[in-house]
Design a protein around this motif. Structure first.
Motif, PDB file in Angstrom:
ATOM      1  N   THR A 289       0.845  -1.194   0.000  1.00 52.83           N
ATOM      2  CA  THR A 289       0.000   0.000   0.000  1.00 52.83           C
ATOM      3  C   THR A 289       0.880   1.244   0.000  1.00 52.83           C
ATOM      4  O   THR A 289       2.014   1.222   0.483  1.00 52.83           O
ATOM      5  N   GLN A 294      -4.888   3.524   2.635  1.00 50.51           N
ATOM      6  CA  GLN A 294      -4.995   2.255   1.915  1.00 50.51           C
ATOM      7  C   GLN A 294      -4.719   1.078   2.843  1.00 50.51           C
ATOM      8  O   GLN A 294      -5.376   0.039   2.745  1.00 50.51           O
ATOM      9  N   THR A 295      -3.770   1.254   3.749  1.00 49.54           N
ATOM     10  CA  THR A 295      -3.479   0.190   4.711  1.00 49.54           C
ATOM     11  C   THR A 295      -4.670  -0.055   5.627  1.00 49.54           C
ATOM     12  O   THR A 295      -4.992  -1.208   5.956  1.00 49.54           O
ATOM     13  N   LYS A 297      -7.889   0.330   5.002  1.00 48.78           N
ATOM     14  CA  LYS A 297      -8.912  -0.410   4.278  1.00 48.78           C
ATOM     15  C   LYS A 297      -8.508  -1.870   4.080  1.00 48.78           C
ATOM     16  O   LYS A 297      -9.351  -2.771   4.172  1.00 48.78           O
TER      17      LYS A 297
END
Length: 386
Positions: A289, A294-295, A297
């Motif tokens: 990510t 993003q991590t 999610k």
């Protein structure tokens, strides 16, 4: 000669009057028979039914389809002018044409998209988590004693404590816990409430929070946030992630942590640079990510919800003591045999005695931004109090 022309003209007139060509429907001829047009069946001409069979044929339905051009029908006539249907061989074509079956659509995914739909747990994550808990059981990392939970006044009213939790989270962005805790002590001594912060001038507020990272920008955020809280929430903080992210300087990480610490509600995983870095190193994300959001999610797709509150302080302390941003201590980590990134970023050999080492008070450091990019910054060089 003239008699032949008159007879041909008479035949054309009789044909025009007697037979009306309605394609796909029945027509009554002068002889009293019913003719049914067979459009689209492959047959040409008309089928005739006697009068006594007309009632029996009323239930016959012919599916009519539109065509751009009509098909010419062969015909012949006798000298009396009556229409004679051509004799054809028996045709087995059904009267009603069968409708075409639509082809079924098959939805296919690319390999990456199909993998996104399958939520699989990373291998060995339970063992890795167990080892991290073992290494964190002493709870002696900076986050354990100087985190957002420890920066608020436990004797203050609940509304004031929630506000102080939010302020400490706003100050902690790109700042060490030691610096944040010291700034919070000065703010609490000054009076860390939404009303008092709103009435404090920028210069005084800047001296109170200095030297936190980007302190000038945070002074503006604190003043704007305090004003919004007084106008919309009576000095309290919102009780939802949507309301918290509307505040200036508050992002998803701070919002989820504020919901957990201030409101005791688990709304999501608070992912900072430590959680972002360690999750990628351990292989807890399907693919690398680029930023903490993003991590977050990726982790929430598979990590059990009952671990969302624990995972932040667990990985933050682990990142402060063992899994460092630069030169992690893989030789001291219990996960070194099951971590896919073990010994990749750490030095292969220990420095020899007498070898030069970077000074502890070096003014240059690497700050890990929330976007996942590293950029060299000069600590407190641009943010000196004038």
């Amino acid at each position: 000669m003239s008699c032949g022309l008159e007879r041909q003209t008479h035949r054309r007139d009789v044909h025009a009057r007697v037979r009306v060509r309605v394609w796909g429907s029945s027509v009554i001829t002068r002889s009293g028979n019913r003719t049914v047009g067979l459009k689209g069946t492959g047959l040409s001409g008309f089928m005739s039914f006697p009068k006594d069979q007309q009632n029996a044929k009323e239930d016959v339905t012919v599916k009519v389809e539109e065509e751009d051009a009509s098909i010419p029908q062969p015909k012949s006539s006798d000298p009396s002018g009556a229409i004679v249907q051509p004799k054809t061989e028996k045709d087995t074509t059904p009267l009603v044409p069968t409708s075409r079956r639509r082809k079924l659509l098959k939805v296919e995914y690319d390999e990456d998209e199909e993998a996104d739909l399958v939520k699989t747990e990373p291998p060995d994550w339970k063992r890795q988590l167990g080892y991290i808990r073992e290494m964190r059981k002493s709870r002696d990392a900076p986050v354990d004693s100087m985190g957002a939970k420890k920066c608020c006044d436990t004797e203050a009213p609940a509304q004031v404590k929630r506000f102080q939790v939010l302020v400490s989270l706003m100050l902690s962005s790109q700042t060490k816990d030691q610096v944040t805790a010291a700034a919070m002590q000065r703010l609490r001594a000054h009076g860390c409430t939404a009303e008092n912060m709103n009435n404090t001038d920028d210069e005084t507020l800047g001296k109170l929070i200095y030297p936190v990272g980007f302190w000038r920008t945070k002074v503006k955020y604190l003043k704007q946030t305090s004003s919004m809280l007084l106008q919309e929430y009576g000095g309290d903080i919102p009780a939802s992630v949507e309301g918290l992210v509307r505040l200036p300087g508050v992002g998803p990480k701070m919002a989820h942590l504020a919901m957990d610490i201030a409101w005791d509600q688990v709304s999501g995983i608070g992912v900072d640079t430590h959680v972002h870095r360690i999750s990628n190193r351990l292989g807890w994300v399907r693919k690398p990510t680029k930023n903490p959001e993003q991590t977050r999610k990726a982790l929430e797709e598979w990590l059990p919800r009952e671990l969302w509150s624990e995972i932040n302080w667990l990985l933050v302390g682990f990142g402060q003591q063992v899994c460092l941003p630069v030169s992690p201590l893989c030789s001291m980590c219990l996960n070194q045999n099951i971590c896919p990134s073990a010994h990749q970023d750490s030095p292969s050999k220990k420095p020899k005695a007498g070898s030069p080492r970077p000074a502890k008070n070096s003014t240059t450091s690497r700050v890990k931004l929330e976007t996942g990019q590293e950029s060299p910054v000069q600590e407190n060089k641009e943010d000196e109090v004038s």
